[in-house]
Design an enzyme around this catalytic site. Structure first.
Site, mmCIF file in Angstrom:
data_model
loop_
_atom_site.group_PDB
_atom_site.id
_atom_site.type_symbol
_atom_site.label_atom_id
_atom_site.label_comp_id
_atom_site.label_asym_id
_atom_site.label_seq_id
_atom_site.Cartn_x
_atom_site.Cartn_y
_atom_site.Cartn_z
ATOM 1 N N TYR A 290 0.871 -1.127 -0.288
ATOM 2 C CA TYR A 290 0.263 0.010 0.157
ATOM 3 C C TYR A 290 0.737 1.042 0.008
ATOM 4 C CZ TYR A 290 -4.172 2.112 1.433
ATOM 5 O OH TYR A 290 -5.585 3.358 1.257
ATOM 6 N N TYR A 340 -5.694 5.333 -7.335
ATOM 7 C CA TYR A 340 -5.615 5.052 -5.849
ATOM 8 C C TYR A 340 -7.557 4.536 -5.581
ATOM 9 C CZ TYR A 340 -6.615 5.974 -1.001
ATOM 10 O OH TYR A 340 -6.763 6.207 0.639
#
Length: 386
Positions: A290, A340
């Site tokens: 991430y 994202y």
């Protein structure tokens, strides 16, 4: 968890202005994932999403003609929920609570609510979260970048890491994105010099240290490994799945810990992953980490055991994260390069790596590691071939 697998993945295009509602985006992604799995809405009896998703499970079910649901769930803590959606879906499948569970996330983050801006209401909510935010919002720490900048600065002080080290993460992501036609930054790699020339957002974070704001949706389908064997694609077996929160946990940055320059919640997750899967960091073929902010990638490498505390800058110094490196990072381009979507697109990329269909396919047949949001209670997965 090895009794469950991801058998379908689906996504909308990734853009800065989708031109349609988040509910429609969610429905499109779920429909695409079911088609990829060779299943129909009538096969689905479970749905999982984020508490931050604006689309309730029953609303998505209505839109797609899904009938009865025997399992539905929402996971909190923003991006930390990504892998936890699959974790809960796998638990539902392996316990018999549901047979086919779809995990989804849809958001218009660029054209709608922009997460990077100050949200005054976050410090005035009549909740424990509102109380927590009330301590640092008045001090000007009211955007994710500002909050993470504090932890990043402390990490630099303790480890000797520099802005250039953070930039190496961005360069690796953008190199992968540049060859991924689905990535927003397709055809647009960056150099370390360009990273260093990008403007400050909140020192020591530059523009190119911060993830995108994207519109889009991603969904994945989870079912039993037994059922998966009769479906069109090779299953991505869920070899390990875990959630974790650390001592004195807050969200984005736990300012009141004695050690602010680490991610102990990821350490909680890592210990569970390696134990469940029966492997270690050296067995991982590629890592989908991430990457909402580059410093947290370095911290994750340390918490996950790829290197010792404070050594991530040396681990990545020789291009280890780039195409052809010993641990290619985010072959799809990550949230810095592709889009994202709160980490869900990273899970889809891990499935493609297991299937052997990724645009930037990493050689070998070893497992793939996926992590969720950091700085918050988090989650992670290890996916393997059957």
């Amino acid at each position: 968890m090895s009794g469950a697998a991801i058998v379908g993945i689906g996504a909308t295009e990734f853009s800065k202005d989708s031109g349609r509602s988040e509910l429609r985006l969610a429905a499109e992604a779920v429909q695409a994932a079911l088609a990829d799995a060779g299943l129909t809405p009538s096969d689905v009896d479970g749905l999982v999403t984020f508490t931050m998703d604006s689309n309730a499970e029953v609303a998505v079910a209505r839109e797609l003609g899904i009938g009865e649901l025997t399992f539905f769930s929402q996971i909190g803590y923003g991006g930390g929920a990504a892998c936890a959606t699959v974790h809960q879906a796998a638990m539902a499948v392996t316990t018999g609570a549901a047979g086919v569970v779809v995990c989804y996330r849809a958001l218009n983050e660029r054209s709608g609510r922009r997460f990077g801006r100050v949200a005054v209401a976050a410090a005035s909510m009549p909740t424990s979260g509102g109380i927590d935010n009330g301590w640092h919002y008045p001090m000007g720490l009211a955007t994710p970048a500002a909050m993470v900048a504090m932890a990043a600065r402390r990490y630099m002080h303790e480890s000797g890491a520099t802005s250039e080290d953070f930039g190496r993460v961005a360069v690796a992501d953008r190199k992968h994105a540049a060859t991924n036609p689905h990535a927003w930054f397709y055809g647009r790699p960056i150099s370390l010099a360009e990273h260093q020339e990008s403007r400050w957002i909140a020192e020591p974070l530059r523009l190119l240290d911060c993830c995108q704001e994207s519109d889009g949706a991603v969904a994945v389908v989870v079912t039993s490994l037994e059922r998966a064997r009769n479906l069109p694609h090779p299953p991505a077996v869920i070899s390990a799945a875990a959630q974790g929160a650390g001592p004195d946990q807050f969200t984005m940055t736990s300012y009141y810990r004695s050690d602010m320059a680490s991610l102990p919640e990821m350490g909680v997750v890592a210990r569970q992953l390696w134990r469940q899967a029966g492997i270690g960091p050296s067995d991982v073929r590629t890592a989908v980490l991430y990457d909402h902010f580059t410093p947290y990638v370095l911290m994750q490498l340390e918490e996950l055991g790829f290197c010792e505390r404070g050594e991530a800058r040396h681990f990545i110094a020789d291009g280890a994260l780039e195409p052809g490196g010993r641990l290619p990072l985010n072959p799809h381009g990550g949230q810095l390069g592709e889009a994202y979507i709160h980490g869900m697109n990273g899970i889809a990329e891990a499935v493609r790596q297991i299937r052997g269909t990724a645009v930037n396919q990493v050689p070998g047949t070893g497992p793939v590691l996926v992590t969720a949001g950091t700085g918050v209670p988090t989650s992670a997965l290890i996916l393997s071939a059957a």
